[in-house]
Write a protein that holds these residues in place. Structure first.
Motif, short mmCIF file in Angstrom:
data_model
loop_
_atom_site.label_atom_id
_atom_site.label_comp_id
_atom_site.label_asym_id
_atom_site.label_seq_id
_atom_site.Cartn_x
_atom_site.Cartn_y
_atom_site.Cartn_z
N ALA A 146 -9.53 -7.64 0.13
CA ALA A 146 -9.63 -8.03 1.53
C ALA A 146 -9.44 -6.82 2.44
O ALA A 146 -8.80 -5.83 2.06
CB ALA A 146 -8.59 -9.10 1.85
N PRO A 147 -9.99 -6.87 3.67
CA PRO A 147 -9.80 -5.77 4.63
C PRO A 147 -8.32 -5.53 4.94
O PRO A 147 -7.50 -6.43 4.83
CB PRO A 147 -10.55 -6.25 5.87
CG PRO A 147 -11.49 -7.30 5.38
CD PRO A 147 -10.81 -7.96 4.22
N THR A 148 -8.02 -4.31 5.31
CA THR A 148 -6.69 -3.85 5.74
C THR A 148 -5.64 -3.91 4.64
O THR A 148 -4.45 -3.85 4.92
CB THR A 148 -6.17 -4.63 6.98
OG1 THR A 148 -5.83 -5.97 6.59
CG2 THR A 148 -7.23 -4.66 8.08
N THR A 149 -6.05 -4.00 3.38
CA THR A 149 -5.08 -4.01 2.29
C THR A 149 -4.56 -2.59 2.04
O THR A 149 -5.34 -1.72 1.65
CB THR A 149 -5.72 -4.54 1.00
OG1 THR A 149 -6.22 -5.85 1.22
CG2 THR A 149 -4.71 -4.56 -0.14
N PRO A 150 -3.28 -2.29 2.23
CA PRO A 150 -2.77 -0.94 1.97
C PRO A 150 -2.85 -0.62 0.48
O PRO A 150 -2.53 -1.45 -0.36
CB PRO A 150 -1.31 -1.02 2.45
CG PRO A 150 -1.27 -2.19 3.37
CD PRO A 150 -2.26 -3.18 2.81
#
Length: 291
Positions: A146-150
């Motif tokens: 998913a987006p913004t996953t560190p």
């Protein structure tokens, strides 16, 4: 890169996917947090597979099914470099207590960091969009991120970035490698850090292309020496050179092009001088399949 965090136990369940213990069951997604009830790390879509690391008992204040318990999970893989962007280091702060009957912390789509130093850490990045995780560069997909996953960056090679998700698998699902033999090491890793693997023994599954004689473009191989031009290690699409000692020429002279073989070899050069391909010395060879 590394994806490591905590997820609400009631939002995951068993999965039949090899190498994983759990999958997200909550639709359409569930939050992954830095600690039980802590800062938001990622939003994982339903069906996302994970490895169980540990579990924590009911959180103070209760909340939700399963006594409010949390499970520690991890995962690893490769991603195209263009799908990532660097992130500033974030100092996490405790989140407020969970609401009764709801997953503790921010709900899906909410997760603004509490504070930021503003300094960019080159070893950390996050996807700029929902993107595919690959087992190897140009290899088969392993899942979606998913987006913004560190994540944590381990190495880079061309258009690809290697990421790591640490986890656990059942011992019965593993085949032990002989002592001193490295398995799972890619040619991309050798090219990225060529000195690290020199002299070490690797086991690769490769596709035989041709039996060749060394020339001036391959100074790592003795002049006139025989070597196998191979593609791999599979599923990678690049090439490697497998130096054949005189005592093993009879084993390779009958190979048919495109035959898949497993080689155990010692790394001579992680990256050849002119063409950038790994060079290894053949120790043993087994035919896996023929065209």
């Amino acid at each position: 890169m590394t994806l490591d965090g905590w997820i609400f136990l009631a939002s995951v369940g068993p999965t039949a996917r090899p190498g994983f213990d759990l999958a997200v069951t909550r639709a359409p997604e569930e939050n992954l947090r830095a600690s039980p009830g802590g800062a938001l790390l990622a939003k994982l879509p339903q069906g996302f597979a994970l490895s169980r690391i540990g579990e924590e008992g009911p959180a103070e204040g209760g909340g939700g099914g399963e006594g409010g318990r949390w499970v520690h999970v991890q995962r690893a893989g490769w991603m195209p470099r263009g799908s990532l962007e660097p992130v500033a280091e974030v100092a996490a702060a405790p989140s407020p207590g969970p609401r009764p009957g709801a997953t503790p912390g921010h709900g899906p789509g909410v997760g603004t960091p509490d504070s930021s130093s503003g300094a960019v850490d080159s070893s950390r990045a996050q996807p700029v969009r929902r993107t595919t995780l690959y087992r190897a560069p140009d290899g088969p997909p392993a899942g979606m991120i998913a987006p913004t996953t560190p994540m944590r960056v381990l190495s880079r090679s061309g258009d690809w970035t290697r990421v790591q998700f640490e986890g656990w698998v059942k011992t019965a699902d593993l085949a032990a490698a002989p002592a001193g033999v490295l398995v799972g090491v890619s040619a991309a890793e050798l090219r990225t850090d060529p000195q690290r693997y020199v002299g070490q023994t690797v086991r690769w599954t490769v596709q035989f292309i041709a039996l060749e004689k060394a020339d001036e473009l391959r100074p790592e191989i003795p002049a006139g020496g025989s070597y196998l031009l191979v593609r791999g290690p599979l599923p990678e699409r690049g090439f490697a050179y497998v130096l054949v000692p005189d005592g093993k020429r009879s084993q390779v002279e009958g190979l048919t092009p495109l035959t898949v073989i497993q080689v155990t070899a010692r790394v001579r050069a992680g990256r050849s001088r002119y063409l950038g391909n790994p060079v290894v010395d053949l120790l043993s060879l087994e035919v896996e399949s023929q065209p």
